[in-house]
Structure formats: structure tokens, C-alpha cells
Design an enzyme around this catalytic site. Structure first.
Site, PDB file in Angstrom:
ATOM      1  N   SER A  63       0.836  -1.205   0.000  1.00 18.80           N
ATOM      2  CA  SER A  63       0.000   0.000   0.000  1.00 18.80           C
ATOM      3  C   SER A  63       0.869   1.252   0.000  1.00 18.80           C
ATOM      4  O   SER A  63       0.384   2.339  -0.320  1.00 18.80           O
ATOM      5  CB  SER A  63      -0.935  -0.006   1.215  1.00 18.80           C
ATOM      6  OG  SER A  63      -0.213  -0.282   2.400  1.00 18.80           O
ATOM      7  N   LYS A 106       5.091 -11.224   3.195  1.00 22.94           N
ATOM      8  CA  LYS A 106       3.661 -11.510   2.966  1.00 22.94           C
ATOM      9  C   LYS A 106       3.411 -11.540   1.463  1.00 22.94           C
ATOM     10  O   LYS A 106       4.030 -10.751   0.724  1.00 22.94           O
ATOM     11  CB  LYS A 106       2.775 -10.438   3.614  1.00 22.94           C
ATOM     12  CG  LYS A 106       1.289 -10.592   3.268  1.00 22.94           C
ATOM     13  CD  LYS A 106       0.382  -9.742   4.133  1.00 22.94           C
ATOM     14  CE  LYS A 106       0.177  -8.333   3.634  1.00 22.94           C
ATOM     15  NZ  LYS A 106      -0.380  -8.221   2.265  1.00 22.94           N
ATOM     16  N   GLU A 145       0.057 -12.272  -1.567  1.00 25.38           N
ATOM     17  CA  GLU A 145      -1.385 -12.428  -1.794  1.00 25.38           C
ATOM     18  C   GLU A 145      -1.664 -13.708  -2.575  1.00 25.38           C
ATOM     19  O   GLU A 145      -0.941 -14.029  -3.524  1.00 25.38           O
ATOM     20  CB  GLU A 145      -1.926 -11.205  -2.562  1.00 25.38           C
ATOM     21  CG  GLU A 145      -1.865  -9.938  -1.740  1.00 25.38           C
ATOM     22  CD  GLU A 145      -2.407  -8.706  -2.471  1.00 25.38           C
ATOM     23  OE1 GLU A 145      -3.075  -8.859  -3.516  1.00 25.38           O
ATOM     24  OE2 GLU A 145      -2.148  -7.593  -1.982  1.00 25.38           O
ATOM     25  N   GLU A 169      -8.876  -9.888   4.083  1.00 28.71           N
ATOM     26  CA  GLU A 169      -9.259  -8.497   3.772  1.00 28.71           C
ATOM     27  C   GLU A 169     -10.627  -8.457   3.071  1.00 28.71           C
ATOM     28  O   GLU A 169     -10.953  -9.332   2.244  1.00 28.71           O
ATOM     29  CB  GLU A 169      -8.191  -7.853   2.859  1.00 28.71           C
ATOM     30  CG  GLU A 169      -8.556  -6.416   2.485  1.00 28.71           C
ATOM     31  CD  GLU A 169      -7.435  -5.607   1.864  1.00 28.71           C
ATOM     32  OE1 GLU A 169      -6.289  -6.110   1.769  1.00 28.71           O
ATOM     33  OE2 GLU A 169      -7.720  -4.459   1.453  1.00 28.71           O
TER      34      GLU A 169
HETATM   35  O1  KIV Z   1      -0.380  -3.441   1.676  1.00 27.77           O
HETATM   36  C1  KIV Z   1      -1.058  -3.393   2.706  1.00 27.77           C
HETATM   37  O2  KIV Z   1      -1.135  -2.365   3.402  1.00 27.77           O
HETATM   38  C2  KIV Z   1      -1.778  -4.598   3.115  1.00 27.77           C
HETATM   39  C3  KIV Z   1      -2.720  -4.474   4.258  1.00 27.77           C
HETATM   40  C4  KIV Z   1      -3.930  -3.770   3.817  1.00 27.77           C
HETATM   41  C5  KIV Z   1      -3.032  -5.781   4.871  1.00 27.77           C
HETATM   42  O3  KIV Z   1      -1.630  -5.602   2.520  1.00 27.77           O
END
Ligand code: KIV
Length: 279
Positions: free
Chosen positions: A51, A119, A121, A188
Site C-alpha cells: 500500500s 507476505k 497475496e 481483507e
Molecule cells: O499493503 C497493505 O497495506 C496490506 C494491508 C492492507 C493488509 O496488505
């Protein structure tokens, strides 16, 4: 009650995994050194989310994030924190094409930032990538439900879990991420009852954002949470401060004082007789 921690200064991925069903896990995104310093005493986990591409770099979607961008912000957040488990997002295009690419990108992130985990997706479709990265000894956080990296493919930010078919797919994704060895999973933009059911169904902690109060932890984008977001604020965000107003007000007062020659005043300039050499 303070949550349990294993030896060592930082909270690790395994500490987070052990928190399943316990005191809710407090997570926020962070992208910079000063924000990491301010958040570190209060949170269990800092996510250097992709983000950042939207929030700090002004891109329209998270697809604007690059591996270099994530590493630079990951390094800043590591410098600014001593306690939190720091997780760095794998940006779109750095892991989907092959297991080898995913492992190489994850290794680069961990080697160059010294973060605790990455992390990515995806559920069933990314299980092989998760398993391969975990096999390298790198902890992985999963991310299912609304996946911002797929927003163009999905035709927008659409809430998940509204049909029986999609609910079944979400359960398959959660199971796949767990089986692949992820230590936790972000859920999410998913119907609350579905996120609650998934939380009860899997043995790893679920971290909700626009999901359910029953999740094992919660995360928000820091700029949303402190009221810095200048565009649309999503429904699931609670603004705990309104910094956009504070900053705008400070800028307006500064501008007025500069134009009126009220700033700088005598307190903010150096006289010839001043004994202070340092600014
Ligand atoms: O990129 C991000 O901020 C995220 C969160 C919304 C979990 O993946």
C-alpha cells in the site's frame, strides 16, 4: 496481560503463530523510520505493505510497488523498530510467475532488510510459492479475501464472501495457505460472518482488515488510521486522529506568518553575540 514472547528482542513469526485464539494481535502498516519509532512500542507487528505505493508514492493501485521500493521502506522500518515483528510485502510481479522467482525475491527482501517475514497475496494459486519460501526458512504471512494486487483483474475493490461459491473458495484458500506453512493469514474485505468462520476453521492466526472482530488480530493502513488519507476513506477504517486537518492548519499558519514577516522572529534567528554555535 502482556503477550508471551520467546527469547530475543523482537517478536518473531512463531510468537505470532502462538497467539492464535489469545490476546488480539495488534498490527499496523509502517513505511518510514519515524512512524516505525512511534508505533513500535504499541504494536505486535508492523507490515511494510505494498500500500506504500498508493499512500506515499501516489500510485493509483498497489501495482505501482517494486521490489526496490519495498526493500528501501523495509530497511527504514527495521531501523525505526526494535520490538515489533516486521513483515515486508512481496510486490506484484515478484513471485507469481514461478516458485524460483518467489524464493529469490523473498530471499532478497529478508537478506537486504533483515525483516522477520514476508507476505504475499493468494490462496490455492500461491500455495506452492508459500511452501517453497517456508522451506527456505523464511516465514510467510498469507493474504486472502480481497486482494488489492488483483483489483484490475477483479474489476474493483469487491467485498468477498457474498455467494456460497465464493465462500467455499475462501475456505479452500485459507486451508491451502495454512497447509503450505504460513504462520498467519490476512483476511481483507470479507463478509464478517465468513471471516469469523474461517478464523474458527484454521489453526493459524487470522488478521482482519475489513473482515471481523473475531479475527485473531487486526490491521489498518497507518495513514488511514491517523486521518492522513486525502482521498476516499474506506468504510472499515476508524480514524483515531485527523492529522490531515492538523497539517493543513499548520501549513496555513506558517504561510500567513511568512507572508506577514512574523516568522522567523527573534527566537528563531542567530545574533552576532549568541553563544550558541549549533543550530
Ligand atoms: O499493503 C497493505 O497495506 C496490506 C494491508 C492492507 C493488509 O496488505
Amino acid at each position: 496481560m502482556a503477550p508471551e514472547r520467546s527469547a530475543g528482542d523482537r517478536i518473531g513469526a512463531e510468537d505470532i503463530r502462538r497467539r492464535k485464539g489469545g490476546v488480539p494481535i495488534v498490527c499496523l502498516t509502517a513505511y518510514t523510520y519515524p512512524i516505525a519509532r512511534m508505533l513500535d512500542p504499541h504494536v505486535d507487528l508492523l507490515l511494510v505493505g505494498d500500500s506504500v505505493a498508493m499512500v506515499l508514492h501516489g500510485h493509483a493501485t498497489t501495482l505501482g510497488a517494486s521490489l526496490e521500493m519495498m526493500i528501501a521502506h523495509g530497511q527504514a522500518v527495521m531501523r525505526g523498530s526494535t520490538k515489533a515483528c516486521v513483515v515486508v510485502d512481496m510486490p506484484a510481479g515478484s513471485y507469481e510467475a514461478s516458485v524460483a522467482e518467489a524464493v529469490a525475491s523473498a530471499r532478497r527482501i529478508v537478506e537486504e532488510t533483515a525483516c522477520q517475514a514476508v507476505k504475499l497475496e493468494g490462496g490455492v494459486d500461491m500455495a506452492a510459492q508459500i511452501a517453497a519460501i517456508v522451506a527456505e526458512g523464511i516465514p510467510v504471512m498469507g493474504h486472502i479475501g480481497l486482494q488489492p494486487q488483483s483489483v484490475e483483474k477483479d474489476g474493483g475493490y469487491k467485498i468477498k464472501g457474498r455467494t456460497q461459491e465464493n465462500i467455499a473458495a475462501l475456505f479452500r484458500d485459507a486451508e491451502a495457505v495454512e497447509k503450505a506453512g504460513a504462520f498467519s493469514v490476512v483476511i481483507e474485505g470479507t463478509v464478517a460472518t465468513v471471516a469469523s468462520d474461517i478464523t474458527r476453521h484454521v489453526a493459524i492466526p487470522t488478521i482482519g482488515i475489513g473482515a471481523s472482530g473475531d479475527c485473531d488480530g487486526q490491521i489498518l493502513v497507518i495513514d488511514d488510521m491517523i486521518g492522513m488519507t486525502v482521498d476516499r476513506v474506506p468504510k472499515f477504517v476508524k480514524e483515531y486522529a485527523k492529522l490531515r486537518d492538523t497539517i493543513s492548519d499548520a501549513a496555513a499558519r506558517y504561510a500567513a506568518e511568512v507572508r506577514g514577516r512574523a516568522f522567523p522572529g527573534p527566537d528563531h534567528v542567530f545574533s552576532a553575540t549568541s553563544d550558541k554555535d549549533k543550530a
